[in-house]
Design a protein around this motif. Structure first.
Motif, PDB file in Angstrom:
ATOM      1  N   SER A 118      -9.323  63.673 -59.813  1.00  0.00           N
ATOM      2  CA  SER A 118     -10.119  62.616 -60.467  1.00  0.00           C
ATOM      3  C   SER A 118     -11.562  62.656 -59.990  1.00  0.00           C
ATOM      4  N   TYR A 119     -12.446  62.529 -60.937  1.00  0.00           N
ATOM      5  CA  TYR A 119     -13.873  62.461 -60.622  1.00  0.00           C
ATOM      6  C   TYR A 119     -14.486  61.334 -61.434  1.00  0.00           C
ATOM      7  N   VAL A 120     -15.560  60.746 -60.905  1.00  0.00           N
ATOM      8  CA  VAL A 120     -16.280  59.736 -61.676  1.00  0.00           C
ATOM      9  C   VAL A 120     -17.188  60.451 -62.658  1.00  0.00           C
ATOM     10  N   VAL A 121     -17.263  59.912 -63.868  1.00  0.00           N
ATOM     11  CA  VAL A 121     -18.201  60.457 -64.843  1.00  0.00           C
ATOM     12  C   VAL A 121     -19.525  59.719 -64.649  1.00  0.00           C
ATOM     13  N   PRO A 122     -20.593  60.415 -64.321  1.00  0.00           N
ATOM     14  CA  PRO A 122     -21.855  59.720 -64.080  1.00  0.00           C
ATOM     15  C   PRO A 122     -22.405  59.099 -65.364  1.00  0.00           C
ATOM     16  N   GLU A 123     -23.211  58.052 -65.200  1.00  0.00           N
ATOM     17  CA  GLU A 123     -23.879  57.390 -66.326  1.00  0.00           C
ATOM     18  C   GLU A 123     -24.566  58.423 -67.212  1.00  0.00           C
ATOM     19  N   GLY A 124     -24.421  58.263 -68.493  1.00  0.00           N
ATOM     20  CA  GLY A 124     -25.177  59.122 -69.401  1.00  0.00           C
ATOM     21  C   GLY A 124     -24.507  60.452 -69.717  1.00  0.00           C
ATOM     22  N   LEU A 125     -23.413  60.778 -69.044  1.00  0.00           N
ATOM     23  CA  LEU A 125     -22.701  62.017 -69.374  1.00  0.00           C
ATOM     24  C   LEU A 125     -21.506  61.658 -70.252  1.00  0.00           C
ATOM     25  N   ARG A 126     -21.500  62.178 -71.467  1.00  0.00           N
ATOM     26  CA  ARG A 126     -20.383  61.893 -72.365  1.00  0.00           C
ATOM     27  C   ARG A 126     -19.456  63.090 -72.365  1.00  0.00           C
ATOM     28  N   LEU A 127     -18.222  62.861 -71.987  1.00  0.00           N
ATOM     29  CA  LEU A 127     -17.259  63.965 -71.891  1.00  0.00           C
ATOM     30  C   LEU A 127     -16.113  63.759 -72.859  1.00  0.00           C
ATOM     31  N   ALA A 128     -15.561  64.876 -73.307  1.00  0.00           N
ATOM     32  CA  ALA A 128     -14.366  64.820 -74.143  1.00  0.00           C
ATOM     33  C   ALA A 128     -13.320  65.726 -73.507  1.00  0.00           C
ATOM     34  N   GLU A 129     -12.061  65.473 -73.821  1.00  0.00           N
ATOM     35  CA  GLU A 129     -10.994  66.319 -73.301  1.00  0.00           C
ATOM     36  C   GLU A 129     -11.228  67.755 -73.746  1.00  0.00           C
ATOM     37  N   GLY A 130     -11.054  68.669 -72.825  1.00  0.00           N
ATOM     38  CA  GLY A 130     -11.253  70.079 -73.143  1.00  0.00           C
ATOM     39  C   GLY A 130     -12.622  70.597 -72.737  1.00  0.00           C
ATOM     40  N   ASP A 131     -13.549  69.676 -72.438  1.00  0.00           N
ATOM     41  CA  ASP A 131     -14.879  70.130 -72.021  1.00  0.00           C
ATOM     42  C   ASP A 131     -14.802  70.882 -70.691  1.00  0.00           C
ATOM     43  N   VAL A 132     -15.638  71.897 -70.584  1.00  0.00           N
ATOM     44  CA  VAL A 132     -15.715  72.650 -69.332  1.00  0.00           C
ATOM     45  C   VAL A 132     -16.830  72.019 -68.497  1.00  0.00           C
ATOM     46  N   VAL A 133     -16.518  71.661 -67.265  1.00  0.00           N
ATOM     47  CA  VAL A 133     -17.492  70.966 -66.416  1.00  0.00           C
ATOM     48  C   VAL A 133     -17.593  71.637 -65.048  1.00  0.00           C
ATOM     49  N   GLN A 134     -18.662  71.234 -64.339  1.00  0.00           N
ATOM     50  CA  GLN A 134     -18.797  71.674 -62.960  1.00  0.00           C
ATOM     51  C   GLN A 134     -18.518  70.473 -62.061  1.00  0.00           C
ATOM     52  N   VAL A 135     -17.733  70.709 -61.024  1.00  0.00           N
ATOM     53  CA  VAL A 135     -17.395  69.620 -60.096  1.00  0.00           C
ATOM     54  C   VAL A 135     -17.492  70.103 -58.656  1.00  0.00           C
ATOM     55  N   PRO A 136     -17.768  69.160 -57.728  1.00  0.00           N
ATOM     56  CA  PRO A 136     -17.731  69.532 -56.317  1.00  0.00           C
ATOM     57  C   PRO A 136     -16.288  69.621 -55.846  1.00  0.00           C
ATOM     58  N   LEU A 137     -16.010  70.631 -55.031  1.00  0.00           N
ATOM     59  CA  LEU A 137     -14.672  70.764 -54.463  1.00  0.00           C
ATOM     60  C   LEU A 137     -14.846  71.205 -53.021  1.00  0.00           C
ATOM     61  N   GLY A 138     -14.556  70.310 -52.111  1.00  0.00           N
ATOM     62  CA  GLY A 138     -14.814  70.626 -50.710  1.00  0.00           C
ATOM     63  C   GLY A 138     -16.297  70.905 -50.557  1.00  0.00           C
ATOM     64  N   PRO A 139     -16.637  71.988 -49.902  1.00  0.00           N
ATOM     65  CA  PRO A 139     -18.040  72.273 -49.642  1.00  0.00           C
ATOM     66  C   PRO A 139     -18.764  72.949 -50.806  1.00  0.00           C
ATOM     67  N   ARG A 140     -18.053  73.276 -51.880  1.00  0.00           N
ATOM     68  CA  ARG A 140     -18.721  74.074 -52.922  1.00  0.00           C
ATOM     69  C   ARG A 140     -18.560  73.457 -54.302  1.00  0.00           C
ATOM     70  N   GLU A 141     -19.166  74.107 -55.281  1.00  0.00           N
ATOM     71  CA  GLU A 141     -19.061  73.679 -56.671  1.00  0.00           C
ATOM     72  C   GLU A 141     -18.119  74.632 -57.413  1.00  0.00           C
ATOM     73  N   THR A 142     -17.286  74.065 -58.278  1.00  0.00           N
ATOM     74  CA  THR A 142     -16.360  74.891 -59.077  1.00  0.00           C
ATOM     75  C   THR A 142     -16.405  74.413 -60.518  1.00  0.00           C
ATOM     76  N   VAL A 143     -15.861  75.235 -61.397  1.00  0.00           N
ATOM     77  CA  VAL A 143     -15.689  74.758 -62.760  1.00  0.00           C
ATOM     78  C   VAL A 143     -14.292  74.188 -62.915  1.00  0.00           C
ATOM     79  N   GLY A 144     -14.148  73.351 -63.901  1.00  0.00           N
ATOM     80  CA  GLY A 144     -12.858  72.772 -64.228  1.00  0.00           C
ATOM     81  C   GLY A 144     -12.891  72.345 -65.679  1.00  0.00           C
ATOM     82  N   VAL A 145     -11.763  71.851 -66.155  1.00  0.00           N
ATOM     83  CA  VAL A 145     -11.684  71.427 -67.548  1.00  0.00           C
ATOM     84  C   VAL A 145     -11.196  69.984 -67.586  1.00  0.00           C
ATOM     85  N   VAL A 146     -11.835  69.189 -68.447  1.00  0.00           N
ATOM     86  CA  VAL A 146     -11.418  67.791 -68.590  1.00  0.00           C
ATOM     87  C   VAL A 146     -10.019  67.758 -69.192  1.00  0.00           C
TER      88      VAL A 146
END
Length: 743
Positions: A18-46
């Motif tokens: 689970s991640y918080v969606v920041p203000e102003g970012l509109r996401l839909a299921e299936g979108d490819v996003v970048q998220v922090p994971l531990g010390p680094r950034e990774t991609v993931g899918v909503v």
DNA sequence: AGCACGCCGACT
DNA sequence: GTCGGCGTGCTC
């Protein structure tokens, strides 16, 4: 309340984070996003979106990634595969996501050069040659130009620096030019027309207009274009019946309907020959997806598939996970091929996953084969799959004449492997100027090496198998795990020099015997350890198909998906290989393989010949092959499995335990023996006296688990393991899956 | 997959 | 006394 996104990350994680969606970012299921994971950034899918109170301790989504979103059916496929194969969801996602790797991004665009008109400041002989080769003023590829001029690339670079040549960025060639479904083609036979119609329109439709004579697939019967009937169809046609042309019509129909089509093939069958056949039908070569397609091209093709521009993709099993925009048809060619099994990472069978994807996408799935797998055949017979048959060869071609050579009566002399009748047949064939194939399903030179002095047999350190001598590589190789050691001069056990002896034949040894018999003939050995890798092998197969060879000695890969139009004689060297293994699919596999390989013989309307060397001419598999009675073979095989308590289907769970863990358990008297008492409905596979196979340093149990329709294997195994002491090692599902459970 | 922590062998 | 082997576990 903050928006919370459930993000699935393509790592071996079973749950979305689970991640918080920041203000102003509109996401839909299936979108490819970048998220922090531990010390680094990774991609993931909503994977999901929700509004929840709290969640203030969650980290925020970094942002959206510029990549096409994953479609709903593709996301459901990931969920389904993870659940079915007991793999973490993230691992299943990783198969779909395969992001553009940095190497591909950094790859420079192709550059073309042409003469600028300016004379070079200094004209060396090498430079003159280049300028001559480029004198036509046209755009040339840099390396092609250097090659044409017979100089190195640096000369061309020097001329560019000097200004005599100008470099122009070339538009890369289209990855997926549109195929033309109405490209002029050779007419189909009536049987093919009928089959194609039934494939596209569904059962009964083929006979819808009997008064009109033969309805034509491209004629008015199917216009205006409506989507083809969804669901799985088994397209069964004997070798040479023209199955490919039949499913090409389904592909054409799909393209006319404005949808995309995917043709899956075993990796090795993806040759220029097939692509040319496609081009003959559709005017262009299809987009091809296989392990040899790399870098930039791979990424561009992915993008074209996602955008819906690539109308038809021909690919190896991984193509199943391409992000099609609107998939309208999947064809699985050579459906029985075991190459569709993925056995590392996520274990899956691409044929079955194709059926699942087809269901999720609401499109038809055509399973094509001359020798269908038992499970597909049973599915067709029980009405779960539609069944379309092509019982006769195309254009009056006849099936080859298959005869047995009884090795007990007509065996070769000692130390030789070709029987006199087979040698005579090869001689006659050579005299007639025709091509022969000798088939032996054993790579290398000899399957066993032993010391004549002390009797020591060379075996693998990691596996319970003999080391196979590869004379070309001068090595002893394990075919199980790939372990190799140089072939020793002296016995490693007793030290005696030059006293090792090769037992039994492999293709290399056969080639040696053939060259002695026919020293001035062109002979080639084709096996998966062909020097130069898969690309070279593909080219070589095409060369053989073009007739550039007199005698081919090959392993099973020559049986797979190739037409060798010049081939008129097939010799099967040891038809009994594989019949004695403990594998419950041994009979099925052998029958399919021998039927495929003997079916390669024949040229045009002339039937070919096949000679089968065997010690067991009355064995049911050999007898079925000789009589050509496939029906009977399938019926007997299903009956035999039922009698043995083996279902035609089943899922295999593999319990993998390291050697150390096993020893530890045995020291405590635990012995992991409870595996010998599987739960009801499950059984341990393998020879009773050796339930453990040592593979790659790990002991591997295989449990065949019979499951009822829709039984969830994961909870089934979980229940069982809960009742038993926790196993050492991990449980994984292997890939003999049960198609019942997903229909 | 990375990257930590963690516990046992040969070295500046 | 430390550097480093890779086993196990965690990442919202």
């Amino acid at each position: 309340m903050p928006d919370v996104a459930e993000i699935l990350i393509p790592l071996a994680l079973d749950t979305a984070y689970s991640y918080v969606v920041p203000e102003g970012l509109r996401l839909a299921e299936g979108d490819v996003v970048q998220v922090p994971l531990g010390p680094r950034e990774t991609v993931g899918v909503v994977w999901g979106l929700a509004q929840t109170a709290g969640g203030s301790n969650l980290r925020p989504v970094t942002g959206r990634v510029d990549a096409p979103p994953l479609s709903e059916p593709l996301r459901r496929l990931v969920d389904w595969i993870a659940r079915y194969t007991l793999a973490p969801k993230g691992s299943a996602l990783a198969m779909v996501l395969r992001l553009p790797d940095e190497a591909a991004a950094r790859e420079t665009a192709r550059v073309g050069v042409r003469v600028s008109g300016k004379a070079p400041t200094r004209a060396t002989p090498a430079r003159r040659k280049v300028l001559e080769a480029a004198a036509d003023g046209a755009l040339h590829g840099k390396s092609a130009l250097a090659k044409a001029a017979g100089v190195s690339l640096s000369v061309v670079d020097g001329l560019i620096d000097d200004g005599a040549l100008e470099a122009v960025a070339v538009e890369p060639e289209a990855v997926a030019p549109p195929p033309d479904p109405d490209h002029p083609r050779v007419p189909l036979s009536d049987a093919q027309e009928a089959a194609a119609l039934e494939l596209i329109a569904g059962p009964g439709k083929a006979l819808a207009s009997p008064g009109e004579g033969n309805a034509r697939v491209s004629g008015s019967a199917l216009q205006p274009v409506e989507p083809a009937a969804p669901g799985p169809v088994l397209l069964e046609g004997v070798t040479g019946s023209g199955k490919t042309e039949v499913y090409f019509e389904a592909v054409a129909h799909c393209v006319r309907a404005g949808r995309q089509a995917l043709i899956l093939m075993p990796e090795i069958a993806l040759t220029a020959q097939f692509l040319d056949r496609f081009a003959a039908r559709f005017g262009v070569r299809p987009a091809a997806w296989h392990s040899g397609v790399g870098g930039r091209r791979r990424e561009r093709l992915r993008a074209a598939v996602a955008a819906g521009e690539a109308r038809v993709v021909v690919g190896a099993r991984s193509a199943l996970f391409l992000p099609f925009r609107q998939l309208g048809l999947i064809v699985v060619d050579e459906e029985h091929e075991s190459a569709y099994k993925q056995e590392d990472g996520v274990h899956y069978h691409a044929r079955d996953m194709a059926v699942v994807r087809g269901r999720l996408e609401g499109c038809p799935v055509v399973l094509a084969s001359a020798t269908p797998s038992i499970e597909s055949r049973v599915n067709a017979e029980r009405g779960r799959y539609r069944h379309v048959r092509l019982p006769e060869r195309f254009g009056g071609r006849r099936l080859p004449d298959i005869r047995a050579i009884d090795m007990r009566l007509d065996g070769p002399e000692r130390g030789r492997f070709l029987s006199p009748p087979l040698i005579n047949a090869i001689k006659a064939n050579l005299a007639a100027g025709e091509q022969s194939l000798l088939f032996l399903n054993r790579r290398g030179y000899a399957p066993l090496t032993l010391c004549r002095a002390c009797g020591h047999r060379y075996r693998c350190r990691n596996c319970s198998t003999w080391l196979v001598e590869h004379r070309f590589r001068k090595a002893l190789v394990c075919h199980q795990c790939g372990y190799a050691e140089p072939r020793p001069q002296a016995c490693t056990e007793c030290g005696t020099f030059d006293n090792l002896t090769a037992c039994g034949p492999g293709v290399e040894r056969i080639a040696e015997e053939v060259s002695e018999l026919f020293p001035d003939r062109r002979i080639i050995v084709l096996s998966s350890d062909f020097p130069g890798g898969a690309e070279r092998l593909r080219m070589e197969l095409d060369a053989v198909a073009a007739g550039e060879c007199d005698i081919v000695v090959g392993t099973q890969l020559v049986a797979k998906g190739h037409n060798f139009p010049h081939l008129t004689l097939v010799g099967v060297l040891d038809a009994d290989i594989g019949l004695t293994s403990g594998d419950p699919r041994a009979a099925e596999r052998t029958f399919q393989l021998l039927q495929q390989v003997t079916g390669r013989a024949g040229r045009g309307e002339r039937p070919g010949r096949a000679l089968v060397q065997t010690y067991q001419p009355t064995h049911p598999v050999i007898a079925a092959l000789l009589s050509g009675d496939a029906e009977r073979f399938y019926a007997e095989e299903v009956a035999a499995r039922e009698a043995a308590g083996l279902p035609p289907f089943g899922r295999l769970a593999a319990l993998i335990v390291s050697a150390a863990e096993r020893e530890a358990a045995e020291a405590q008297g635990q012995a992991l023996a409870r595996v010998a008492e599987p739960p009801p409905g499950a059984m341990v596979l393998g020879p009773a006296e050796a339930p453990l196979a040592l593979v790659r340093g790990r002991y591997r149990f295989r449990l065949l688990v019979k499951t009822e329709r829709n039984v969830d294997l994961q909870s089934y195994l979980r229940d069982w393991l809960a009742r038993a002491p926790k196993p050492r090692g991990s449980v994984r599902v292997a890939v003999d899956v049960d198609p019942q459970s997903f229909l």
